[in-house]
Design a protein around this motif. Structure first.
Motif, PDB file in Angstrom:
ATOM      1  N   PRO A   1      -6.919  13.755   7.565  1.00  0.00           N
ATOM      2  CA  PRO A   1      -7.269  12.802   6.935  1.00  0.00           C
ATOM      3  C   PRO A   1      -6.154  13.028   6.091  1.00  0.00           C
ATOM      4  CG  PRO A   1      -8.813  14.345   6.623  1.00  0.00           C
ATOM      5  CD  PRO A   1      -8.071  14.748   7.762  1.00  0.00           C
TER       6      PRO A   1
ATOM      7  N   GLY B   1       0.715  -1.542   0.139  1.00  0.00           N
ATOM      8  CA  GLY B   1      -0.208  -0.146   0.005  1.00  0.00           C
ATOM      9  C   GLY B   1       0.529   1.110   0.008  1.00  0.00           C
TER      10      GLY B   1
ATOM     11  N   ILE C   1      -4.143   0.306  14.544  1.00  0.00           N
ATOM     12  CA  ILE C   1      -5.335   0.948  14.757  1.00  0.00           C
ATOM     13  C   ILE C   1      -5.970   1.468  15.813  1.00  0.00           C
ATOM     14  CG2 ILE C   1      -7.271  -0.668  14.456  1.00  0.00           C
ATOM     15  CD1 ILE C   1      -7.332   2.193  12.393  1.00  0.00           C
TER      16      ILE C   1
ATOM     17  N   VAL D   1      -2.034   1.580  10.366  1.00  0.00           N
ATOM     18  CA  VAL D   1      -2.552   2.688   9.273  1.00  0.00           C
ATOM     19  C   VAL D   1      -1.226   3.308   8.258  1.00  0.00           C
ATOM     20  CG1 VAL D   1      -4.821   3.130  10.107  1.00  0.00           C
ATOM     21  CG2 VAL D   1      -3.342   4.116  11.362  1.00  0.00           C
TER      22      VAL D   1
ATOM     23  N   ARG E   1      -4.452  -4.187  12.452  1.00  0.00           N
ATOM     24  CA  ARG E   1      -4.761  -3.927  11.399  1.00  0.00           C
ATOM     25  C   ARG E   1      -3.750  -2.403  12.058  1.00  0.00           C
ATOM     26  NH1 ARG E   1     -10.460  -1.851  11.735  1.00  0.00           N
ATOM     27  NH2 ARG E   1     -10.003  -0.856  10.250  1.00  0.00           N
TER      28      ARG E   1
ATOM     29  N   TRP F   1      -4.039  10.358   6.335  1.00  0.00           N
ATOM     30  CA  TRP F   1      -3.151   8.649   6.743  1.00  0.00           C
ATOM     31  C   TRP F   1      -3.282   7.992   5.695  1.00  0.00           C
ATOM     32  CZ3 TRP F   1      -6.474   7.139  11.573  1.00  0.00           C
ATOM     33  CH2 TRP F   1      -6.574   7.714  11.875  1.00  0.00           C
ATOM     34  N   LEU F   2      -2.698   7.332   4.778  1.00  0.00           N
ATOM     35  CA  LEU F   2      -2.072   5.883   3.807  1.00  0.00           C
ATOM     36  C   LEU F   2      -2.676   4.724   4.933  1.00  0.00           C
ATOM     37  CD1 LEU F   2       0.949   5.673   2.507  1.00  0.00           C
ATOM     38  CD2 LEU F   2      -0.706   6.971   1.893  1.00  0.00           C
ATOM     39  N   ASP F   3      -3.734   4.193   3.615  1.00  0.00           N
ATOM     40  CA  ASP F   3      -4.228   2.781   3.971  1.00  0.00           C
ATOM     41  C   ASP F   3      -2.850   1.520   3.621  1.00  0.00           C
ATOM     42  OD1 ASP F   3      -5.901   0.280   4.274  1.00  0.00           O
ATOM     43  OD2 ASP F   3      -7.277   0.731   2.199  1.00  0.00           O
ATOM     44  N   VAL F   4      -2.533   1.523   4.472  1.00  0.00           N
ATOM     45  CA  VAL F   4      -2.165  -0.094   4.341  1.00  0.00           C
ATOM     46  C   VAL F   4      -2.436  -1.429   4.602  1.00  0.00           C
ATOM     47  CG1 VAL F   4       0.050   2.086   3.863  1.00  0.00           C
ATOM     48  CG2 VAL F   4      -0.416   0.943   6.557  1.00  0.00           C
ATOM     49  N   ARG F   5      -1.750  -2.106   4.462  1.00  0.00           N
ATOM     50  CA  ARG F   5      -1.783  -3.742   4.810  1.00  0.00           C
ATOM     51  C   ARG F   5      -0.266  -4.539   5.039  1.00  0.00           C
ATOM     52  NH1 ARG F   5      -5.584  -2.758   1.201  1.00  0.00           N
ATOM     53  NH2 ARG F   5      -4.267  -3.314  -0.379  1.00  0.00           N
TER      54      ARG F   5
END
Ligand code: MN
Length: 731
Positions: free
Chosen positions: A636, A588, A624, A610, A608, A639-643
């Motif tokens: 906002p 991500g 999270i 971020v 989880r 904020w990065l959506d990472v996995r």
């Protein structure tokens, strides 16, 4: 030893019409038959059948069952014969003793072979008479109570068998007390350490709450009395095995009273049960989601009771079971409480009416049994009934493998053999290719395909497998594989240094230098070099005391001349194993910015997560649940959506922080460190803040593989008596 008269008295106390003469004759017959035989404990053998009979008097069973208990080992172990027993005690008792003899022989048969056949025999014996099974369970209970005298090797096997077969069977027949005692005795044998930890903690908690327990009992009784109800109220300690399984299943510790104590309210009749419930619910706040009415909807084994939990006196959670005396008897004694074999039962219809659901289940099993022809078909139907928490599968050669329900092919492969598990690459279920993670069904024939090319199983299997055996084997194999990889890397590093410095390297020479490196083997040294724990130059110096380390320019220290033998290499730094900033396995991200974990806590796979972008610095990964994220709520865009994108084949450690509150006792810190080390956690840092004279608070930075690993460590710490509290810290 119990006297002849004592036994008769016990029976007479619940059965005034008992045939004393019959009991006396059986007592004498069995005592004579066993003669001078002794048990492993050195006691006369006869004490065993006598104790088994005594257990059955607690269940208030009929004369025939008590006599069968006295005689249960005579045919197999003494000169006695079925014909003789028939002649002296009648064919009914003769048949019971014969059934028990069959079961006993069954136990002696090798457990690898012909298990389907064995199971069938087992059930056929039951089919003759349920009382055979009751005696068998009492027999097993007494053997478990005296297990300490049996040699270590058989002890484990017997305990495992008890946990796998007899305890669930007792539970299935509704005999909770029997089940619990069998479980606890097995648990103590199989995992004495865990048993000890739970018991210690249980005692400590019970001790601390002693006054409160009495207080709750009397408050409850008083409330009921105020409403004109007479109730019997008592606290009941939970059992170590059930506490342990709950801890394992839910990864929680036990600290509250409700974790170790339940309260039972016995009412005179059904209506009062509901009135009592109403009183309880209007007096104390109800804990939602905990109310169950097994009176209106009994469990399959005929268990009936109301369960509820309230916030009771002392603001403690109080677990209550409300039921009548009859229901309580059935809950404790199950099938035995129905006493459907009591001699006075009037008519067959009356008898049928008294049969519990549990007996109906046995009957059903037996019905199927008599209809099926071959063992497989038999298993297909009956194992579901008797061993509802297990699945039975076959190897292509017909060997029976029993696994817990929801097990998959990986578990199966390790159950066959560790090597089969480690080299498994695929499988066929009933002749069709299938995934190794496929959940197995009863009767499946499983062929595991293996490959010599696979030296170690993927580490991800550890989370797929459900049996402890498979998990442990996978963990061991992956750990060895990782070590081998490090050793290989270390060896390359060492060899390169020796080449460059023109020194001669030989394993034998290194062997001689092992004490200087404080390592046990050459492989250990190489793995340590690979991991960066020792430097290749240390190895060289250990082997050649004259060796002078090449100075590395990047330290900016005073430059010394390179050893005469060594050609100065421009790539010097590469010869030093470095533990450079490791790549954080996250997907991500495509910015190429530096990535790091949140300080004061970190994040581990399973969390989880971020990413938070800090211009000019890079990306910080937060779990999270981290309270620090509050600071970024207004931005906002950061904020990065990472996995996670973890490479399962090369396990990596991640930072996490926990806070441990422990009792100030000598050695308590060492105990905490030991638990963490034993569970393969790396401690990076420990800081201590004395909070009170009695407690110390530790903040521990750890490195763990993932969330499961972290939870396991936390769970183990919570089980320690010296540990009052453990929390994860999310910075
Ligand atoms: Mn026996």
């Amino acid at each position: 030893m119990m006297r002849q008269y004592d036994l008769v008295e016990r029976v007479r106390s619940y059965n005034p019409d008992t045939n004393e003469d019959l009991l006396n004759r059986a007592y004498v017959y069995a005592m004579k038959a066993h003669g001078s035989q002794t048990r492993a404990s050195g006691d006369p053998y006869f004490t065993h059948p006598l104790e088994v009979a005594a257990i059955l008097t607690d269940l208030k069973l009929d004369d025939a069952t008590i006599v069968a208990a006295l005689l249960h080992d005579t045919i197999e172990d003494t000169e006695a014969t079925r014909a003789e027993i028939d002649r002296f005690f009648g064919p009914e008792i003769g048949a019971l003793v014969e059934g028990l003899t069959k079961l006993k022989r069954l136990e002696l048969v090798s457990r690898e072979a012909k298990q389907a056949e064995n199971l069938r025999k087992l059930l056929l014996a039951i089919a003759d008479d349920v009382r055979v099974l009751l005696v068998k369970l009492a027999d097993r209970l007494h053997n478990m109570r005296t297990l300490e005298f049996v040699p270590e090797a058989s002890r484990r096997r017997i305990a495992e068998e008890t946990l796998d077969i007899y305890a669930p069977l007792a539970g299935r027949m509704g005999m909770q007390e029997m089940r619990e005692e069998l479980e606890d005795l097995s648990f103590r044998t199989l995992d004495p350490q865990a048993y000890g930890v739970v018991m210690q903690r249980l005692d400590a908690l019970a001790d601390r709450n002693r006054n409160l327990i009495g207080e709750i009992e009397s408050q409850l009784s008083r409330k009921f009395r105020d409403h004109g109800l007479t109730a019997r109220v008592f606290g009941r300690r939970k059992r170590p095995f059930s506490i342990w399984t709950k801890m394992e299943r839910k990864s929680i510790g036990f600290e509250q009273l409700s974790d170790i104590f339940g309260f039972r309210v016995i009412m005179p009749d059904l209506e009062s049960c509901y009135r009592a419930l109403g009183i309880v619910h209007t007096t104390w706040p109800v804990v939602p989601g905990r109310f169950k009415d097994y009176i209106s909807t009994p469990k399959q084994n005929d268990y009936r009771s109301i369960h509820t939990t309230v916030i009771g006196p002392g603001k403690q959670r109080v677990e209550l079971q409300i039921r009548t005396e009859d229901m309580d008897q059935i809950a404790e004694l199950g099938i035995a409480a129905h006493a459907f074999y009591k001699d006075d039962v009037a008519s067959p219809t009356e008898r049928l009416k008294r049969e519990s659901n549990a007996f109906a289940w046995l009957r059903h099993t037996i019905g199927i049994l008599s209809e099926s022809a071959n063992p497989e078909e038999f298993l297909e139907h009956t194992k579901l009934e008797l061993f509802h928490d297990q699945v039975f599968c076959f190897t292509p050669k017909g060997k029976l493998i029993a696994l817990p329900r929801h097990a998959n092919v990986i578990d199966f492969a390790y159950a066959v053999h560790t090597d089969v598990g480690n080299s498994a690459v695929g499988c066929k279920i009933n002749g069709k290719f299938a995934a190794l993670s496929s959940e197995l069904q009863n009767g499946d024939e499983v062929e595991v395909l293996t490959s010599d090319a696979q030296s170690a199983p993927p580490s991800a299997w550890e989370t797929l497998a459900i049996t402890g055996k498979a998990r442990a084997a996978i963990r061991r194999a992956t750990r060895t594989a990782v070590r081998d990889q490090y050793a290989g890397l270390g060896r390359r590093i060492v060899e390169r240094l020796f080449e460059r410095t023109k020194l001669e390297y030989a394993d034998d020479k290194l062997k001689g230098a092992l004490p200087r490196l404080a390592r046990a083997s050459v492989e250990d040294v190489m793995a340590a070099v690979g991991r960066g724990e020792i430097k290749a130059s240390d190895v060289a110096r250990a082997m050649y005391p004259d060796y002078k380390e090449e100075r590395v320019v990047r330290y900016g220290a005073k430059k010394t001349a390179a050893p005469a033998t060594a050609a100065k290499s421009p790539t010097t730094p590469a010869t030093e194993p470095h533990r450079g900033p490791f790549a954080i396995p996250i997907s991500g991200l495509n910015s190429g910015l530096p990535v790091k974990f949140a300080p004061n806590g970190g994040a581990v796979p399973g969390d989880r997560i971020v990413g938070i972008v800090t211009p000019g610095e890079g990306i910080t990964i937060y779990p999270i649940q981290s309270p620090a994220l509050k600071d970024f709520e207004d931005e906002p865009e950061r904020w990065l959506d990472v996995r996670w994108d973890v490479d399962e084949t090369s396990p990596q450690r991640f930072p996490a922080r926990i806070r441990v509150e422990n009792v100030n006792e000598p050695g308590s810190l060492a105990q905490v460190a030991t638990v963490i080390a034993e569970h393969d956690g790396n401690i990076d840092n420990i800081s201590m803040s004395r909070r009170s004279p009695d407690f110390t608070e530790l903040t521990i930075d750890l490195e763990v593989y993932d969330l499961k690993h972290l939870s396991a460590i936390i769970n183990q710490l919570r089980a320690k008596t010296i540990v009052a509290r453990v929390d994860r810290v999310n910075g």
